[in-house]
Design a protein around this motif. Structure first.
Motif, PDB file in Angstrom:
ATOM      1  N   UNK A 168       3.530 -11.961 -24.057  1.00  0.00           N
ATOM      2  CA  UNK A 168       3.194 -12.671 -25.293  1.00  0.00           C
ATOM      3  C   UNK A 168       4.201 -12.384 -26.399  1.00  0.00           C
ATOM      4  N   UNK A 169       4.931 -11.273 -26.269  1.00  0.00           N
ATOM      5  CA  UNK A 169       5.921 -10.903 -27.278  1.00  0.00           C
ATOM      6  C   UNK A 169       7.324 -11.368 -26.902  1.00  0.00           C
ATOM      7  N   UNK A 170       7.456 -11.900 -25.686  1.00  0.00           N
ATOM      8  CA  UNK A 170       8.779 -12.210 -25.145  1.00  0.00           C
ATOM      9  C   UNK A 170       9.583 -13.191 -25.965  1.00  0.00           C
ATOM     10  N   UNK A 171       8.960 -14.281 -26.413  1.00  0.00           N
ATOM     11  CA  UNK A 171       9.692 -15.309 -27.162  1.00  0.00           C
ATOM     12  C   UNK A 171      10.209 -14.774 -28.493  1.00  0.00           C
ATOM     13  N   UNK A 172       9.370 -13.997 -29.177  1.00  0.00           N
ATOM     14  CA  UNK A 172       9.785 -13.441 -30.462  1.00  0.00           C
ATOM     15  C   UNK A 172      10.928 -12.449 -30.284  1.00  0.00           C
ATOM     16  N   UNK A 173      10.816 -11.601 -29.252  1.00  0.00           N
ATOM     17  CA  UNK A 173      11.889 -10.636 -28.995  1.00  0.00           C
ATOM     18  C   UNK A 173      13.188 -11.355 -28.621  1.00  0.00           C
ATOM     19  N   UNK A 174      13.079 -12.408 -27.829  1.00  0.00           N
ATOM     20  CA  UNK A 174      14.268 -13.179 -27.444  1.00  0.00           C
ATOM     21  C   UNK A 174      14.913 -13.816 -28.679  1.00  0.00           C
ATOM     22  N   UNK A 175      14.076 -14.345 -29.557  1.00  0.00           N
ATOM     23  CA  UNK A 175      14.585 -14.975 -30.782  1.00  0.00           C
ATOM     24  C   UNK A 175      15.320 -13.952 -31.648  1.00  0.00           C
ATOM     25  N   UNK A 176      14.809 -12.715 -31.690  1.00  0.00           N
ATOM     26  CA  UNK A 176      15.398 -11.682 -32.539  1.00  0.00           C
ATOM     27  C   UNK A 176      16.611 -11.008 -31.907  1.00  0.00           C
ATOM     28  N   UNK A 223       9.237  -1.557 -34.873  1.00  0.00           N
ATOM     29  CA  UNK A 223       9.231  -2.332 -36.113  1.00  0.00           C
ATOM     30  C   UNK A 223       8.086  -3.328 -36.013  1.00  0.00           C
ATOM     31  N   UNK A 224       6.882  -2.869 -36.279  1.00  0.00           N
ATOM     32  CA  UNK A 224       5.676  -3.643 -35.970  1.00  0.00           C
ATOM     33  C   UNK A 224       5.588  -4.958 -36.741  1.00  0.00           C
ATOM     34  N   UNK A 225       6.250  -5.042 -37.887  1.00  0.00           N
ATOM     35  CA  UNK A 225       6.173  -6.273 -38.670  1.00  0.00           C
ATOM     36  C   UNK A 225       6.712  -7.471 -37.908  1.00  0.00           C
ATOM     37  N   UNK A 234      18.271   3.357 -15.806  1.00  0.00           N
ATOM     38  CA  UNK A 234      18.440   2.055 -16.456  1.00  0.00           C
ATOM     39  C   UNK A 234      19.831   1.482 -16.193  1.00  0.00           C
ATOM     40  N   UNK A 235      19.851   0.232 -15.705  1.00  0.00           N
ATOM     41  CA  UNK A 235      21.131  -0.469 -15.551  1.00  0.00           C
ATOM     42  C   UNK A 235      21.681  -0.870 -16.911  1.00  0.00           C
ATOM     43  N   UNK A 236      20.757  -1.054 -17.874  1.00  0.00           N
ATOM     44  CA  UNK A 236      21.161  -1.499 -19.212  1.00  0.00           C
ATOM     45  C   UNK A 236      20.442  -0.654 -20.267  1.00  0.00           C
ATOM     46  N   UNK A 237      20.821   0.608 -20.424  1.00  0.00           N
ATOM     47  CA  UNK A 237      20.128   1.454 -21.401  1.00  0.00           C
ATOM     48  C   UNK A 237      20.224   0.930 -22.822  1.00  0.00           C
ATOM     49  N   UNK A 238      21.325   0.246 -23.158  1.00  0.00           N
ATOM     50  CA  UNK A 238      21.471  -0.304 -24.505  1.00  0.00           C
ATOM     51  C   UNK A 238      20.404  -1.365 -24.784  1.00  0.00           C
ATOM     52  N   UNK A 239      20.064  -2.145 -23.753  1.00  0.00           N
ATOM     53  CA  UNK A 239      19.027  -3.160 -23.927  1.00  0.00           C
ATOM     54  C   UNK A 239      17.650  -2.500 -24.084  1.00  0.00           C
ATOM     55  N   UNK A 240      17.425  -1.441 -23.305  1.00  0.00           N
ATOM     56  CA  UNK A 240      16.157  -0.706 -23.420  1.00  0.00           C
ATOM     57  C   UNK A 240      16.008  -0.127 -24.816  1.00  0.00           C
ATOM     58  N   UNK A 241      17.080   0.415 -25.347  1.00  0.00           N
ATOM     59  CA  UNK A 241      17.047   0.990 -26.686  1.00  0.00           C
ATOM     60  C   UNK A 241      16.769  -0.076 -27.736  1.00  0.00           C
ATOM     61  N   UNK A 242      17.352  -1.246 -27.538  1.00  0.00           N
ATOM     62  CA  UNK A 242      17.140  -2.345 -28.490  1.00  0.00           C
ATOM     63  C   UNK A 242      15.664  -2.765 -28.497  1.00  0.00           C
ATOM     64  N   UNK A 243      15.051  -2.854 -27.316  1.00  0.00           N
ATOM     65  CA  UNK A 243      13.642  -3.223 -27.238  1.00  0.00           C
ATOM     66  C   UNK A 243      12.760  -2.134 -27.840  1.00  0.00           C
TER      67      UNK A 243
END
Length: 348
Positions: free
Chosen positions: A55-63, A284-286, A269-278
């Motif tokens: 349910x959060x996927x679209x917002x995270x993708x947009x950001x 940032x709950x807002x 993690x194959x992509x630790x930078x992506x994990x850190x970004x998520x």
């Protein structure tokens, strides 16, 4: 009139067909675009409820420009997941309960990570060596039937009164029914000590009308008037309120036990930078709080303690807990509770 009805039916069918064609064309365009410009993914392994993170996927993708690839597993599967398999990519980020994060750390399945966002989380809700950080807290509260609250305006909502007053009808989830319920017993033993915990639970046993099999049972029983007070997680208590059930949420005056969900970056993690970004985004709950509430998840966010005091003016206060509970110790405590209180007390 029949001819007019036929015209309307034709127009409706034509509109539906046109909408279907447009939708199909859009899907094909998305598939084609994905092949030409493959999206970057962050793979999340979790035992959270199915659908919650999507349910959060679209917002995270947009950001972020990243898509979430969510892999749902049981607790035992998480510990065996390791570096993935031929059919599943390795985890970039684990999202699970605090006790599972501690286990994942002990199994060398997490990598330490700190950032400006993780640094602002209270030490109470993160690993001291930065292997994991809490995201959402579900504190234990009292779900009080509205009529009972009105009739007893001077009632002191503390643990001794709620568990010890024999005249009130009480409900709580059976400690063996769910991880969060089991955790409540461990929290009480850490906070009060085992002897006082068993003394309090022994008193409660005499006026518990029902041990629930589900976390939702105590607050819903209070709402239906089948008990006066239900000992409940805040998430379930708010859900009951949203269902228009007549309950008042009271915060324990002497503090709340709590259950924590959090995240840790996978050591494979194959992509630790992506994990850190998520992880930083989730802190940032807002960015996504409104979506969580639309999907009926009403947690406290570790970087957003904005809960107003309850109707008696008491603020939400968390017990200071280390939560280092070992399997053998938990098993022994549950056995003692079952033998001495649950099935050895007044009620069954």
């Amino acid at each position: 009139m029949k001819r007019l009805a036929s015209v309307f039916l034709f127009l409706l069918l034509a509109a539906l067909a046109f909408w279907g064609i447009l939708r199909f064309a859009r899907q094909q365009a998305e598939v084609k675009a994905e092949k030409l410009y493959p999206s970057e993914y962050v793979t999340v392994y979790t035992d959270m409820p199915s659908g919650m993170l999507e349910a959060l996927g679209d917002t995270f993708y947009h950001d972020s420009g990243l898509k979430m690839n969510v892999v749902y597993q049981s607790k035992s599967q998480l510990l065996k997941s390791g570096s993935g398999s031929d059919s599943m990519p390795a985890a970039d980020l684990y999202i699970t309960s605090q006790d599972m994060l501690i286990r994942l750390k002990n199994e060398k399945m997490l990598s330490p990570y700190a950032s400006a966002q993780t640094d602002t989380a209270l030490n109470l809700f993160k690993d001291e060596e930065c292997y994991w950080t809490g995201l959402w807290v579900d504190p234990v509260v009292f779900a009080v039937n509205e009529d009972y609250a009105k009739k007893h305006p001077a009632f002191a909502y503390n643990w001794n009164e709620v568990l010890g007053r024999s005249s009130l009808r009480l409900s709580m989830t059976d400690f063996i029914a769910a991880d969060m319920a089991e955790d409540l017993l461990m929290c009480m033993a850490e906070h009060f000590g085992i002897e006082q915990t068993f003394s309090l639970l022994g008193k409660a046993q005499k006026h518990i009308v029902q041990y629930g099999k589900y976390l939702s049972t105590p607050s819903r029983m209070a709402g239906m008037g089948k008990c006066d007070i239900g000992i409940s997680g805040l998430n379930e208590a708010i859900r009951s309120q949203k269902d228009k059930m007549p309950i008042v949420i009271m915060y324990p005056e002497d503090g709340s036990p709590w259950y924590l969900f959090g995240a840790g970056v996978s050591s494979d993690a194959a992509h630790p930078d992506r994990a850190q970004k998520l992880l930083n985004w989730l802190l940032t709950s807002s960015e996504y709080k409104e979506q969580m509430e639309e999907n009926q998840y009403y947690y406290i966010y570790v970087n957003d303690f904005t809960k107003e005091p309850d109707s008696d003016g008491h603020s939400l206060d968390f017990w200071n807990l280390e939560k280092m509970y070992f399997d053998e110790g938990k098993k022994d405590l549950l056995t003692q509770w079952g033998e001495k209180i649950r099935f050895g007390g007044t009620n069954s």
